[in-house]
Design a protein around this motif. Structure first.
Motif, PDB file in Angstrom:
ATOM      1  N   ASP A 160       0.806  -1.216   0.000  1.00  0.00           N
ATOM      2  CA  ASP A 160       0.000   0.000   0.000  1.00  0.00           C
ATOM      3  C   ASP A 160       0.844   1.272   0.000  1.00  0.00           C
ATOM      4  O   ASP A 160       0.292   2.377  -0.036  1.00  0.00           O
ATOM      5  CB  ASP A 160      -0.937   0.013   1.213  1.00  0.00           C
ATOM      6  N   THR A 164       3.042   6.426  -2.578  1.00  0.00           N
ATOM      7  CA  THR A 164       2.969   7.352  -1.446  1.00  0.00           C
ATOM      8  C   THR A 164       4.324   7.574  -0.813  1.00  0.00           C
ATOM      9  O   THR A 164       4.626   8.662  -0.352  1.00  0.00           O
ATOM     10  CB  THR A 164       1.998   6.829  -0.370  1.00  0.00           C
ATOM     11  N   SER A 245      -1.675   9.193   3.509  1.00  0.00           N
ATOM     12  CA  SER A 245      -2.496   8.511   2.502  1.00  0.00           C
ATOM     13  C   SER A 245      -3.966   8.645   2.891  1.00  0.00           C
ATOM     14  O   SER A 245      -4.529   7.762   3.544  1.00  0.00           O
ATOM     15  CB  SER A 245      -2.083   7.030   2.420  1.00  0.00           C
ATOM     16  N   TRP A 248      -6.632   5.754   2.520  1.00  0.00           N
ATOM     17  CA  TRP A 248      -6.150   4.419   2.872  1.00  0.00           C
ATOM     18  C   TRP A 248      -7.032   3.825   3.964  1.00  0.00           C
ATOM     19  O   TRP A 248      -7.000   4.296   5.105  1.00  0.00           O
ATOM     20  CB  TRP A 248      -4.704   4.496   3.334  1.00  0.00           C
ATOM     21  N   ARG A 282     -12.880   1.399  -3.018  1.00  0.00           N
ATOM     22  CA  ARG A 282     -11.692   0.814  -3.647  1.00  0.00           C
ATOM     23  C   ARG A 282     -12.057  -0.462  -4.403  1.00  0.00           C
ATOM     24  O   ARG A 282     -11.545  -0.736  -5.487  1.00  0.00           O
ATOM     25  CB  ARG A 282     -10.645   0.523  -2.559  1.00  0.00           C
TER      26      ARG A 282
END
Length: 287
Positions: A160, A164, A245, A248, A282
């Motif tokens: 993830d 970023t 993020s 997220w 997502r």
């Protein structure tokens, strides 16, 4: 056959002597194996237990099945059974009384709360398609299953962080930077082996340099803080992960776990809702 398996770990049994004390010792070995989900050599068992709380020892399959206090009592009971001196071990009667008491407490408390209750989502009048569902990480955070959270974060790794984490130019590969990346690697190794105090120290060294920004490092340090009962620090790191993020879900799930640990239940439910919404977006590709 069963008796042979049960008593063969006792020091006296190894000498061919089976006594009530040796059976108690072997029960302690079996109990610890069941709690941890792995076989631990009896000679190392007391060293493993010493200085560690139940959440650090427990098999993730057991999380949510009984309270942390009951788990701690079971670990202590196993420790008493594994004392080297036979006279320091409990007798069969006191052992049975202790286990019966724990069983009654667990039966009274072990009532699972559905996710929709924890999230404050109406149930019954809402269609299945309109109800939000939690990912495995969300479920683990909703029930404060720290061991399961650890396993999920470890399995996901740094996937993830793509897009970023700050990229490094060749000129930035100084000796200091190499030391910083080594701190992260050492933190990852400590995190993998559940040495959360060391993980905190190593990740802190990595974060303080500030050249590379990683939401996953903040997430991992957040869980390490939770495991170490440093709740305010855990919430701060979950918030920092969100700042890096913003979309997220993991950052919001960890905020929910941290706020729940701090007793901020309403705020924890809101964080769960937000995480579930981001997870759904997502999955469906909605931005």
């Amino acid at each position: 056959m069963i008796l042979d398996v049960f008593v063969n770990h006792s020091p006296l049994a190894a000498q061919g002597r089976v006594t009530s004390e040796s059976v108690i010792y072997s029960f302690g070995t079996l109990l610890l194996d069941l709690l941890t989900g792995k076989h631990i050599p009896p000679s190392h068992a007391l060293d493993l237990i010493r200085g560690r709380n139940f959440l650090m020892l427990a098999d993730s399959c057991l999380e949510g099945q009984f309270s942390n206090d009951d788990g701690t009592e079971l670990v202590q009971l196993a420790s008493h059974c594994l004392q080297y001196e036979p006279r320091e071990r409990p007798n069969a009667k006191s052992l049975a009384v202790a286990l019966l008491s724990l069983q009654r407490e667990t039966e009274a408390l072990n009532k699972q709360v559905p996710s929709y209750v924890l999230m404050g989502i109406p149930h019954g009048s809402v269609s299945t398609s309109e109800q939000m569902t939690l990912s495995p990480l969300g479920e683990a955070c909703s029930r404060m299953d720290l061991t399961a959270i650890h396993e999920i974060l470890e399995n996901v790794g740094y996937k993830d962080d793509e897009g970023t984490a700050t990229e490094l130019s060749f000129q930035m590969w100084t000796n200091q930077m190499q030391d910083t990346l080594n701190s992260k690697k050492q933190g990852d190794a400590a995190f993998r082996h559940k040495d959360f105090r060391t993980a905190i120290d190593c990740y802190t060294q990595f974060i303080e340099v500030g050249t590379v920004v990683s939401p996953t490092v903040f997430a991992r340090r957040c869980l390490s803080y939770l495991m170490s009962d440093m709740l305010d620090e855990a919430l701060h790191d979950a918030t920092q992960a969100q700042a890096i993020s913003p979309a997220w879900p993991t950052a919001f799930y960890l905020q929910a776990a941290s706020k729940s640990a701090l007793g901020k239940n309403d705020e924890a439910q809101e964080a769960l809702k937000q995480a579930a919404l981001l997870e759904a977006r997502r999955t469906t590709g909605i931005s």
